[in-house]
Scaffold this active site. Structure first.
Site, PDB file in Angstrom:
ATOM      1  N   ASP A  12       0.863  -1.187   0.000  1.00  0.00           N
ATOM      2  CA  ASP A  12       0.000   0.000   0.000  1.00  0.00           C
ATOM      3  C   ASP A  12       0.896   1.232   0.000  1.00  0.00           C
ATOM      4  O   ASP A  12       1.546   1.533   0.998  1.00  0.00           O
ATOM      5  CB  ASP A  12      -0.895   0.031   1.250  1.00  0.00           C
ATOM      6  CG  ASP A  12      -2.003  -1.033   1.212  1.00  0.00           C
ATOM      7  OD1 ASP A  12      -1.864  -2.020   0.463  1.00  0.00           O
ATOM      8  OD2 ASP A  12      -2.997  -0.864   1.942  1.00  0.00           O
ATOM      9  N   LYS A  40      -6.863   3.244  -2.771  1.00  0.00           N
ATOM     10  CA  LYS A  40      -7.146   3.283  -1.332  1.00  0.00           C
ATOM     11  C   LYS A  40      -7.383   4.733  -0.929  1.00  0.00           C
ATOM     12  O   LYS A  40      -6.653   5.622  -1.355  1.00  0.00           O
ATOM     13  CB  LYS A  40      -5.956   2.666  -0.583  1.00  0.00           C
ATOM     14  CG  LYS A  40      -6.041   2.689   0.939  1.00  0.00           C
ATOM     15  CD  LYS A  40      -4.898   1.852   1.528  1.00  0.00           C
ATOM     16  CE  LYS A  40      -4.761   2.036   3.028  1.00  0.00           C
ATOM     17  NZ  LYS A  40      -3.634   1.252   3.598  1.00  0.00           N
ATOM     18  N   LYS A  78     -10.176   0.286  -1.880  1.00  0.00           N
ATOM     19  CA  LYS A  78     -10.024   0.029  -0.450  1.00  0.00           C
ATOM     20  C   LYS A  78     -10.425   1.276   0.333  1.00  0.00           C
ATOM     21  O   LYS A  78      -9.812   2.334   0.178  1.00  0.00           O
ATOM     22  CB  LYS A  78      -8.578  -0.353  -0.121  1.00  0.00           C
ATOM     23  CG  LYS A  78      -8.317  -0.525   1.378  1.00  0.00           C
ATOM     24  CD  LYS A  78      -6.959  -1.150   1.633  1.00  0.00           C
ATOM     25  CE  LYS A  78      -6.583  -1.139   3.117  1.00  0.00           C
ATOM     26  NZ  LYS A  78      -5.272  -1.773   3.377  1.00  0.00           N
TER      27      LYS A  78
END
Lengths: 232, 232
Positions: free
Chosen positions: B100, B162, B191
């Site tokens: 991430d 995300k 996400k």
């Protein structure tokens, strides 16, 4: 606060105690350029910028009294030693003159001061002879943890202890700076940072024992001092 | 909220949508170990830990349904490309299965989407075939900036968008997730993370179009779901 605190003389070299700081993640190149020029004009000790901006700012500050400074493992400090060393080395190669590194506070909290020290030592060696400041982020450490990790950091080669990142918690505290000064003796540098917004506060931290004050309002603090100094 | 939201069936594979997260900078090895075992037991999609913990957690999660996940350039995203690539490569070598990465929002703000994309591409290539999620930190971006940077990120090879780091601003927002889902179409992962604290919220984000929910209370959310599922 727009006046000069009592006890601060016009011939005090305030600029040499100020690290002007711009670490806003959305700030663009133009903002860094403008502030770098103003930082150099006021002769502040350093202009602290994100790692990706060192290569842009260092040429502007070259030959001035103001050092290009950057932050390593910032602001959470939970990177690997390898990444911290790589990042610091890259910053030094790009022209950084000072390195402010966030220590791994998990090591402090779990009593692994040896690991914290090893990390500092690795970064210090990687960028020698550049001075490395270690950022403790005091707001979620106890006073015992602060003092123990500060002395371990100095023994590991840190040139200066810095209180906070300015991104979390309460930031610098006068009583912590006083305790650090007592604990570390007169020779170790202490940088107070986090939440210091005006000349009054900056001067209070210097009187408490800080040798540097980090502030994103560093240029404004200098402007107030210069304006006041012109009236003396 | 301790009950099961309406519309959530006991046979829904909630665990496959949950990235349980522990990114507290003072957390020690024992906390990671305990939570890694519990993450594996509940079969959540991933356990997200700091880079310095990947090497400790990956062996525990090996052979389970739960992937070791870590964060790169976290949480401010203003590192150099070189440091992000180094950090990602090191994490992959230490056993991370998902990456991430925080994008550089200065590039978004100043319209240098090409630079943002180049950075993503470099990290994607460095860790291929591992999936890379790009963290936009939506709280201080406009909706136009969010949508433009999300599509640029996908074109640069990001596997998933995300919303937030969970450290700054408001965190995930339902309307942003809905707009991202409309904008990116049905195939791109989204996400939702930042401020999602219970099963109700997690389910709302999944209904809005999120394929993953990141939460430091991921295990508690699973406990409520499992408790409720046992009663069905």
């Amino acid at each position: 606060m727009d006046s000069i605190p009592s006890g601060l003389n016009p011939d005090f070299e305030l600029a040499r105690c100020i690290d002007h700081t711009l670490l806003t993640p959305t700030a663009g190149l133009q903002e860094y350029r403008v502030q770098a020029r103003e930082a150099a004009r006021t002769r502040v000790a350093a202009f602290c910028v994100p790692p990706f901006m060192v290569a842009e700012v260092a040429p502007i500050l070259k030959g001035t009294k103001t050092v290009t400074q950057t932050v390593i493992g910032f602001p959470l400090g939970f990177h690997t030693i390898g990444t911290k060393v790589f990042e610091a080395r890259e910053a030094a190669a790009a022209g950084a003159g000072e390195i402010d590194m966030v220590v791994n506070r998990a090591y402090i909290r779990t009593g692994r001061m040896d690991r914290m020290a090893a990390e500092i030592q690795a970064v210090v060696q990687a960028v020698a002879p550049l001075p490395v400041k270690t950022i403790l982020e005091i707001s979620d450490l106890t006073m015992d943890e602060i003092l123990a990790s500060a002395s371990a950091a100095v023994l590991a080669g840190a040139a200066m202890i810095k209180t906070s990142t300015g991104f979390f918690g309460e930031g610098a505290k006068l009583d912590v700076v006083r305790r650090l000064r007592d604990h570390l003796g007169p020779k170790v540098g202490i940088k107070a940072s986090g939440g210091i917004r005006d000349l009054d506060q900056a001067w209070a931290f210097i009187q408490a024992g800080a040798t540097r004050v980090g502030a994103s309002r560093g240029l404004q603090i200098m402007a107030v001092f210069e304006g006041g100094a012109a009236l003396w």
